[in-house]
Design an enzyme around this catalytic site. Sequence first.
Site, PDB file in Angstrom:
ATOM      1  N   ASN A  63     -96.899   7.966 -46.252  1.00 21.02           N
ATOM      2  CA  ASN A  63     -97.471   8.818 -47.290  1.00 21.02           C
ATOM      3  C   ASN A  63     -96.425   9.255 -48.307  1.00 21.02           C
ATOM      4  OD1 ASN A  63    -100.455   9.507 -46.868  1.00 21.02           O
ATOM      5  ND2 ASN A  63     -99.606   9.460 -44.804  1.00 21.02           N
ATOM      6  N   HIS A  90     -73.274  15.857 -43.425  1.00 20.80           N
ATOM      7  CA  HIS A  90     -71.948  16.238 -43.903  1.00 20.80           C
ATOM      8  C   HIS A  90     -71.058  16.633 -42.730  1.00 20.80           C
ATOM      9  CE1 HIS A  90     -73.066  16.194 -48.114  1.00 20.80           C
ATOM     10  NE2 HIS A  90     -74.205  16.745 -47.752  1.00 20.80           N
ATOM     11  N   ALA A 138     -96.303  18.505 -36.997  1.00 22.56           N
ATOM     12  CA  ALA A 138     -95.982  18.907 -38.362  1.00 22.56           C
ATOM     13  C   ALA A 138     -94.885  19.956 -38.362  1.00 22.56           C
ATOM     14  CB  ALA A 138     -97.227  19.456 -39.052  1.00 22.56           C
ATOM     15  N   THR A 143     -84.219  16.920 -32.788  1.00 21.89           N
ATOM     16  CA  THR A 143     -82.768  16.885 -32.604  1.00 21.89           C
ATOM     17  C   THR A 143     -82.349  16.098 -31.374  1.00 21.89           C
ATOM     18  OG1 THR A 143     -82.824  18.970 -31.370  1.00 21.89           O
ATOM     19  CG2 THR A 143     -82.476  19.123 -33.760  1.00 21.89           C
ATOM     20  N   ARG A 161     -96.523  18.207 -24.479  1.00 18.69           N
ATOM     21  CA  ARG A 161     -97.261  17.538 -23.409  1.00 18.69           C
ATOM     22  C   ARG A 161     -97.006  16.045 -23.516  1.00 18.69           C
ATOM     23  NH1 ARG A 161    -102.214  15.092 -24.452  1.00 18.69           N
ATOM     24  NH2 ARG A 161    -102.924  15.209 -26.598  1.00 18.69           N
TER      25      ARG A 161
END
Length: 164
Positions: A63, A90, A138, A143, A161
């Site tokens: 999208n 960075h 969303a 990480t 889940r």
Amino acid sequence: MLYYLVVDKLPNSRYLSLTRKFRVFYTKNILGVSKGGSNAYFEENVYIGSPGKVLIGIDCQINENVFIQSAEIGDHVMIAPGVAIISTSHDYQRVDIPMALQGKLQERKVIVENDVWIGRNAIIMPGLKIGRGSIIGAGAVVTKNVEPFSVVGGVPAKTIRTRR
């Protein structure tokens, strides 16, 4: 350059369905980053890293306003608006030098396996693997690697889940 000057700026396919087919044609046959497919689409303002840094599988749906630095994306992947797939960051280790002057860390490609759905405005951090059949909620900031068939969400993303 033609991609960012013209192809990327074409109207959303909601307004002109031909643009969907043209972008898929262009990313497959000219840029060589996509395998295309009858259900594939690319909307406007999709940033695609340099040639050779991005590979997108068959029937992927990407999208608008998506940022992909360096990634290997499997087949039948859905990427919602505003997603960022990051492969570098960075350097910030030294405190005696401004962070802006420390350069970037080594690039680490993101792997997104087949049949993954990445929700609106999610961020995938460098070097991660998103397992097959997973859903990224969303706004999630991923990480850590995501196990296959997991549903993750939050900041930082945690397993909510499994889909099995």
